[in-house]
Design an enzyme around this catalytic site. Structure first.
Site, short mmCIF file in Angstrom:
data_model
loop_
_atom_site.label_atom_id
_atom_site.label_comp_id
_atom_site.label_asym_id
_atom_site.label_seq_id
_atom_site.Cartn_x
_atom_site.Cartn_y
_atom_site.Cartn_z
N HIS A 298 -3.76 -6.55 -2.71
CA HIS A 298 -2.47 -6.48 -2.02
C HIS A 298 -1.94 -7.88 -1.72
O HIS A 298 -0.80 -8.22 -2.05
CB HIS A 298 -2.67 -5.70 -0.71
N GLU A 299 -2.79 -8.71 -1.12
CA GLU A 299 -2.31 -10.05 -0.72
C GLU A 299 -2.00 -10.92 -1.94
O GLU A 299 -1.06 -11.71 -1.94
CB GLU A 299 -3.36 -10.74 0.17
N HIS B 206 1.37 -10.22 -3.01
CA HIS B 206 2.38 -10.96 -2.24
C HIS B 206 2.52 -12.37 -2.80
O HIS B 206 3.63 -12.84 -3.04
CB HIS B 206 1.95 -11.08 -0.77
N HIS C 83 6.41 -5.72 0.36
CA HIS C 83 5.90 -4.38 0.72
C HIS C 83 6.79 -3.31 0.13
O HIS C 83 7.98 -3.50 -0.09
CB HIS C 83 5.87 -4.23 2.24
#
Lengths: 136, 423
Positions: free
Chosen positions: B137-138, B141, B147
């Protein structure tokens, strides 16, 4: 050290100090909405919680603040598939307390000054990364 | 100020994938490092680094970016730095809040921090917070993805506890490919591997798996899922025993009522593969020893070859070399007409000048598409099939449709950094 007695440290009780403070009231909810980009205007700006004095101009009248907060709550409730009441109900507080990523919901990454794990130049404007190598 | 009216109910956070996010890197290979001052106290260092290596590899399997763990370069040159911390951590202005709520965050200059007060666990565990999921997930980013609240996305802001195995779904793949493009590159060969089975009623059935080979690697392509198998590419060495470990020229499956022979070709030799024992023959049931010279097994066929495929209807192997094609009659064991023909003669272009002409990478019969494809570089040409001619009788037999790009039809066939190949 953090006290434990089992060999595998499974009884390593997390110190209560290290537990995140639950979001349980309006002020904490406002901070949450502001922190994760649900308050409109400058990203991450957020509305001033009650009693906060914005240095530059008079705070908006309480009615406007309340309407703005209700609007932000509604947006947060919608994306979390909650009834968009605009009111801070238990289900909304529960959604705010779920484990989450710290990046605001309205941007790809945190945009403030990068942490000093390595001194770096001022944050680059969003978009392609600066060509030059960051100076130490 | 919050006075400004806000958009209606279909509001999406600005920069959400519906808006696409923003590409963060221009180069193709990015370096990363778990910073020394940021080791977790919960998992072994090797486990932390393995999980991060796997997280980067999962993104690398779907975009033309490679990630390299760099333990020696100067810190300032590392593109993505990861670290664990508690409360005030790693010089970061954003303080972690302890157990619960915020578990990690990512900075747009490539720093990723994990709250070491959280109970991070390895991918095999079904308790705690999967470090692999949070890392993927990170990293999403840092690569530029915001998101999204789309169910199933790895980029949802909240942690969704679910079974230990998770993968990047179709939409996350398309969102990141919108930023970095699809994977390209020529293949050495492509083929469908037939496996024979028995149905529950004891009836003989056949299933096929599609494989792409490049250099020393291969991918299984899952046609029904429109993607490669999770975790590919893999080393040819590990998946195919006894054939050359890289740069295979061609694969041919001669499959008739009486014959079921699978051949790999490289240079001037060829190998026969034993499907049942999943390894190359050293000697087959006819006493032939392998590898053999192509000129012995297929008189009149030159080497090295560009590629080849077997036409089950005509019982011909088409061998390709340069701009020529050799039609090899497997029943009579010789080249039709005892001479090669021009590729453009046997497979005429439908659109003038839109033809691969020479030096094919692969001629691939696809059971999924019931067609032959000529692959060359990043492009392919589909050969007119019987089905095409039933619908459009005017099409020339074996005609070649205009060129298209491989990633338009076969998705996510991506390289990964060699250092993460045998994960």
């Amino acid at each position: 050290e953090t006290l434990f007695h089992s060999r595998d440290r499974s009884d390593l009780a997390p110190s209560p100090l290290r537990r995140a403070t639950p979001i349980a009231d309006l002020r904490a909810a406002q901070r949450f909405l502001s922190k994760y980009g649900w308050a409109e205007g400058r990203p991450g700006a957020g509305f001033a919680p009650p009693g906060h004095r914005s240095p530059r101009r008079d705070p908006p009248p309480a009615g406007a603040r309340g309407a703005a907060l209700a609007q932000s709550l509604r947006r947060f409730q919608e994306v979390n598939a909650l009834p968009a009441s605009g009111k801070l109900d238990a289900a909304t507080l529960a959604a705010m307390n779920r484990p989450r990523c710290g990046v605001p919901d309205t941007r790809p990454q945190l945009q403030a000054q990068a942490p000093s794990t390595a001194p770096r130049p001022r944050p680059a404007p969003p978009g392609p990364r600066p060509r030059a190598r960051p100076r130490r | 100020s919050l006075q400004t009216p806000l958009p209606g109910p279909d509001w999406q956070p600005r920069g959400s994938p519906q808006g696409g996010g923003t590409r963060a890197f221009a180069k193709r290979t990015l370096t990363w490092r778990l910073v020394r001052e940021g080791y977790s106290s919960q998992l072994s260092l090797e486990e932390q680094r393995y999980i991060f290596r796997l997280a980067f590899r999962m993104w690398s399997e779907v975009i033309p970016l490679n990630f390299l763990e760099d333990l020696t370069g100067p810190g300032a040159t590392i593109d993505i730095k990861l670290g664990f911390g508690r409360g005030r951590h790693l010089g970061c202005p954003r303080v972690f809040d302890g157990i619960g709520q915020e578990f990690a965050h990512a900075w747009h200059l490539g720093d990723i921090h994990f709250d070491d007060d959280e109970h991070f666990t390895p991918p095999t565990s079904s308790v705690g917070i999967s470090l692999l999921k949070v890392a993927v997930h990170e990293i999403g980013h840092v690569l530029g993805l915001p998101h999204t609240y789309r169910a199933g996305s790895i980029m949802q802001p909240n942690y969704i506890p679910q079974g230990p195995a998770f993968e990047l779904d179709w939409s996350d793949r398309k969102a990141i490919q919108k930023l970095y493009g699809s994977c390209e590159g020529a293949f050495d060969t492509a083929f469908d591997w037939i496996r024979k089975d028995r149905s529950h009623a004891g009836q003989g059935t056949a299933r096929f798996s599609t494989y792409f080979f490049r250099s020393g690697w291969y991918w299984l392509y899952e046609n029904r899922n429109n993607r490669t198998r999770y975790g590919d590419p893999a080393l040819i060495l590990t998946g195919w025993h006894g054939v050359p470990a890289q740069n295979i020229d061609a694969f041919v499956h001669v499959w008739t009522w009486g014959r079921d022979e699978r051949y790999f070709f490289k240079g001037n030799r060829y190998w026969r593969y034993d499907s049942d024992r999943d390894q190359a023959h050293t000697e087959d049931e006819q006493g032939k020893r392998y590898p053999r010279l192509i000129s012995e097994g297929f008189p009149g066929i030159p080497s090295p070859l560009d590629t080849a495929f077997y036409d089950r209807g005509k019982q011909l192997i088409y061998f390709f070399r340069g701009s020529f094609v050799f039609e090899f009659d497997v029943a009579r064991n010789h080249v039709l007409g005892s001479r090669p023909k021009k590729m453009t003669e046997v497979f005429p272009a439908i659109e003038p000048r839109d033809h691969p002409f020479r030096n094919l990478d692969s001629a691939y019969y696809s059971y999924a598409h019931k067609s032959v494809f000529f692959l060359k570089g990043n492009a392919y040409w589909k050969v007119v099939s019987d089905g095409d001619r039933r619908q459009r009788p005017w099409l020339p037999p074996n005609g070649v449709f205009p060129k298209r790009s491989i990633p338009e039809t076969w998705f996510d066939v991506c390289d990964v950094h060699a250092s993460t190949l045998s994960m």
